[in-house]
Design a protein around this motif. Structure first.
Motif, PDB file in Angstrom:
ATOM      1  N   THR A   1      21.623 -26.508 -17.737  1.00 10.80           N
ATOM      2  CA  THR A   1      21.015 -25.531 -16.822  1.00 10.80           C
ATOM      3  C   THR A   1      20.344 -24.493 -17.717  1.00 10.80           C
ATOM      4  O   THR A   1      20.473 -24.547 -18.945  1.00 10.80           O
ATOM      5  CB  THR A   1      22.033 -24.828 -15.890  1.00 10.80           C
ATOM      6  N   GLU A   2      19.650 -23.546 -17.105  1.00 13.25           N
ATOM      7  CA  GLU A   2      19.010 -22.511 -17.918  1.00 13.25           C
ATOM      8  C   GLU A   2      20.035 -21.518 -18.467  1.00 13.25           C
ATOM      9  O   GLU A   2      19.756 -20.808 -19.427  1.00 13.25           O
ATOM     10  CB  GLU A   2      17.924 -21.794 -17.100  1.00 13.25           C
ATOM     11  N   THR A   3      21.242 -21.459 -17.873  1.00 11.56           N
ATOM     12  CA  THR A   3      22.253 -20.499 -18.355  1.00 11.56           C
ATOM     13  C   THR A   3      23.084 -21.147 -19.459  1.00 11.56           C
ATOM     14  O   THR A   3      22.889 -20.854 -20.627  1.00 11.56           O
ATOM     15  CB  THR A   3      23.143 -20.006 -17.199  1.00 11.56           C
TER      16      THR A   3
ATOM     17  N   ASP B   1      17.848 -23.306 -12.591  1.00 14.15           N
ATOM     18  CA  ASP B   1      16.434 -23.470 -12.933  1.00 14.15           C
ATOM     19  C   ASP B   1      16.281 -24.374 -14.145  1.00 14.15           C
ATOM     20  O   ASP B   1      15.998 -23.908 -15.250  1.00 14.15           O
ATOM     21  CB  ASP B   1      15.828 -22.088 -13.211  1.00 14.15           C
ATOM     22  N   HIS B   2      16.514 -25.654 -13.941  1.00 12.56           N
ATOM     23  CA  HIS B   2      16.286 -26.626 -15.012  1.00 12.56           C
ATOM     24  C   HIS B   2      15.723 -27.885 -14.358  1.00 12.56           C
ATOM     25  O   HIS B   2      16.340 -28.446 -13.448  1.00 12.56           O
ATOM     26  CB  HIS B   2      17.583 -26.941 -15.754  1.00 12.56           C
TER      27      HIS B   2
ATOM     28  N   THR C   1      25.821 -24.146 -25.085  1.00 14.38           N
ATOM     29  CA  THR C   1      24.395 -23.985 -24.793  1.00 14.38           C
ATOM     30  C   THR C   1      23.544 -25.151 -25.319  1.00 14.38           C
ATOM     31  O   THR C   1      22.323 -25.091 -25.259  1.00 14.38           O
ATOM     32  CB  THR C   1      23.872 -22.649 -25.367  1.00 14.38           C
TER      33      THR C   1
ATOM     34  N   CYS D   1      19.740 -24.258 -23.902  1.00 12.14           N
ATOM     35  CA  CYS D   1      19.637 -23.453 -22.680  1.00 12.14           C
ATOM     36  C   CYS D   1      18.705 -22.266 -22.915  1.00 12.14           C
ATOM     37  O   CYS D   1      18.815 -21.566 -23.911  1.00 12.14           O
ATOM     38  CB  CYS D   1      21.012 -22.948 -22.252  1.00 12.14           C
ATOM     39  N   ASP D   2      17.824 -22.071 -21.960  1.00 12.14           N
ATOM     40  CA  ASP D   2      16.785 -21.076 -22.074  1.00 12.14           C
ATOM     41  C   ASP D   2      17.331 -19.644 -22.042  1.00 12.14           C
ATOM     42  O   ASP D   2      16.885 -18.777 -22.798  1.00 12.14           O
ATOM     43  CB  ASP D   2      15.857 -21.274 -20.876  1.00 12.14           C
ATOM     44  N   ILE D   3      18.288 -19.396 -21.179  1.00  8.31           N
ATOM     45  CA  ILE D   3      18.882 -18.056 -21.049  1.00  8.31           C
ATOM     46  C   ILE D   3      20.080 -17.928 -21.991  1.00  8.31           C
ATOM     47  O   ILE D   3      20.238 -16.924 -22.685  1.00  8.31           O
ATOM     48  CB  ILE D   3      19.336 -17.796 -19.589  1.00  8.31           C
TER      49      ILE D   3
ATOM     50  N   SER E   1      25.384 -17.061 -15.417  1.00  6.51           N
ATOM     51  CA  SER E   1      24.664 -16.415 -14.313  1.00  6.51           C
ATOM     52  C   SER E   1      25.297 -15.079 -13.929  1.00  6.51           C
ATOM     53  O   SER E   1      26.490 -14.853 -14.135  1.00  6.51           O
ATOM     54  CB  SER E   1      24.665 -17.339 -13.084  1.00  6.51           C
TER      55      SER E   1
ATOM     56  N   LYS F   1      20.212 -15.381 -25.842  1.00  7.45           N
ATOM     57  CA  LYS F   1      20.090 -16.810 -26.104  1.00  7.45           C
ATOM     58  C   LYS F   1      20.832 -17.223 -27.373  1.00  7.45           C
ATOM     59  O   LYS F   1      21.329 -18.340 -27.481  1.00  7.45           O
ATOM     60  CB  LYS F   1      18.599 -17.158 -26.198  1.00  7.45           C
TER      61      LYS F   1
END
Ligand code: AMP
Ligand code: MG
Length: 320
Positions: free
Chosen positions: A25-27, A116-117, A145, A167-169, A173, A278
């Motif tokens: 995931t983005e997290t 958001d992935h 991550t 992971c982007d973030i 969350s 990140k």
């Protein structure tokens, strides 16, 4: 050992057969399984060694899917979902009966998020059930991550890890619950308080407590790496207490000139809080090696992502 791959169809097959799969995931990476199947959900707790009183987040592939699992939602929840989903924001809402009690640890509410992935959204939208997915790490350890992090710790317990890159973030969350229609932040995370307040006005932030946890992310000691001791602040405060040969520093953007450079991690040399978030968990993992006993971590500015980063550092530091 788990296969690490990028075959979404393979991940779908495993999940449909009642297996657990590591998902990007983005997290952070999640340990995912069918949220509507009690046995699968129990296995998530078992694999993570997570106490049964810590509820899981349910992941959905569209905003509309939310209404299959909740009877209705506060207006501000609707506003938040419309603006920030898919994204690093989890909403705690009244649940309906479709969501098993094991998912929510018996609570009448369920935590829901649309991640958001692209790979995980495709996965979710190909399945006929939502995915319960806590972070894919053993309970109490630093969240993963990368797919490799998941493999290192849970690889012998699950058949497949869907590799969606870094992971982007890189931080969990933000969790928001509601008192009536009023949003309350239960956990600081990948969506900043400022962004949330810009949309819905002033929100209350609940301070975490180790004596009365409302979930794992709420427990003070959650983010500590192995058996290292984390201290907050600067080397200068600790030089008379700690053996420098067994100490490493985590710094925001500039190294400490009075400490060996090769044992300092810089979270973002351009002082970008997003980049720092990140890099945080990867840095904590990097320092979880023999020979290092102490981590001295500098707190970041209390704004934007800095608040969530400081929250994780404080929890790591409060470990006994
Ligand atoms: P994780 O997925 O490991 O980051 O943890 C999930 C987080 O969601 C935990 O920190 C819980 O506190 C929170 N959570 C999940 N469901 C609920 C709920 N119904 N009420 C309050 N917090 C929840
Ligand atoms: Mg977790």
């Amino acid at each position: 050992m788990a296969i690490i791959g990028s075959d979404i169809k393979e991940a779908i097959r495993f999940l449909m057969d009642g297996n657990l799969v590591g998902i990007p995931t983005e997290t952070v990476y999640g340990l995912a399984g069918n949220a509507l199947d009690d046995e699968v959900v129990l296995r998530i707790f078992e694999v993570k060694k997570r106490p049964a009183f810590d509820p899981l987040i349910v992941h959905i592939g569209t905003r509309k899917a939310l209404f299959e699992f909740v009877p209705g939602i506060p207006q501000k929840a609707e506003k938040l979902a419309a603006r920030f989903w898919p994204g690093p924001l989890t909403l705690i809402l009244q649940k309906n009966r479709i969501i098993p009690d094991v998912v929510t640890s018996g609570l009448p509410t369920v935590a829901v998020r649309m991640p958001d992935h692209p790979m995980t959204l495709e996965l979710l939208n190909s399945l006929s059930f939502p995915l319960a997915a806590p972070s894919a790490n053993p309970f109490g350890y630093v969240s993963p991550t990368t797919a490799q992090h998941v493999a290192e710790q849970l690889g012998d317990r699950i058949p497949y890890i869907l590799d969606g890159g870094d992971c982007d973030i890189g931080i969990e969350s933000t969790i928001i619950g509601f008192e009536g229609d009023e949003p309350v932040i239960h956990r600081l995370g990948g969506k900043s308080v400022e962004e949330i307040e810009d949309l819905v006005g002033k929100v209350k932030v609940i301070r975490s407590s180790s004596s009365r946890p409302s979930g794992p992310g709420m427990m003070e000691s959650h983010y500590a790496p192995g058996n290292k001791k984390v201290f907050l602040g600067h080397w200068e405060q600790y030089r008379s207490l700690l053996d420098p040969a067994r100490t490493v520093l985590i710094r925001y953007h500039t190294p400490d000139p009075d400490f060996p450079r090769d044992r300092q991690a810089i979270l973002s040399d351009k002082a970008d809080l997003r980049e720092a978030a990140k890099n945080l968990f990867t840095t904590l993992r990097r320092f979880d090696v023999p020979g290092i006993s102490y981590i001295v971590a500098e707190l970041l500015p209390e704004e934007g992502f800095g608040r969530a980063i400081n929250d994780r550092l404080r929890r790591a530091a409060s470990k006994d």
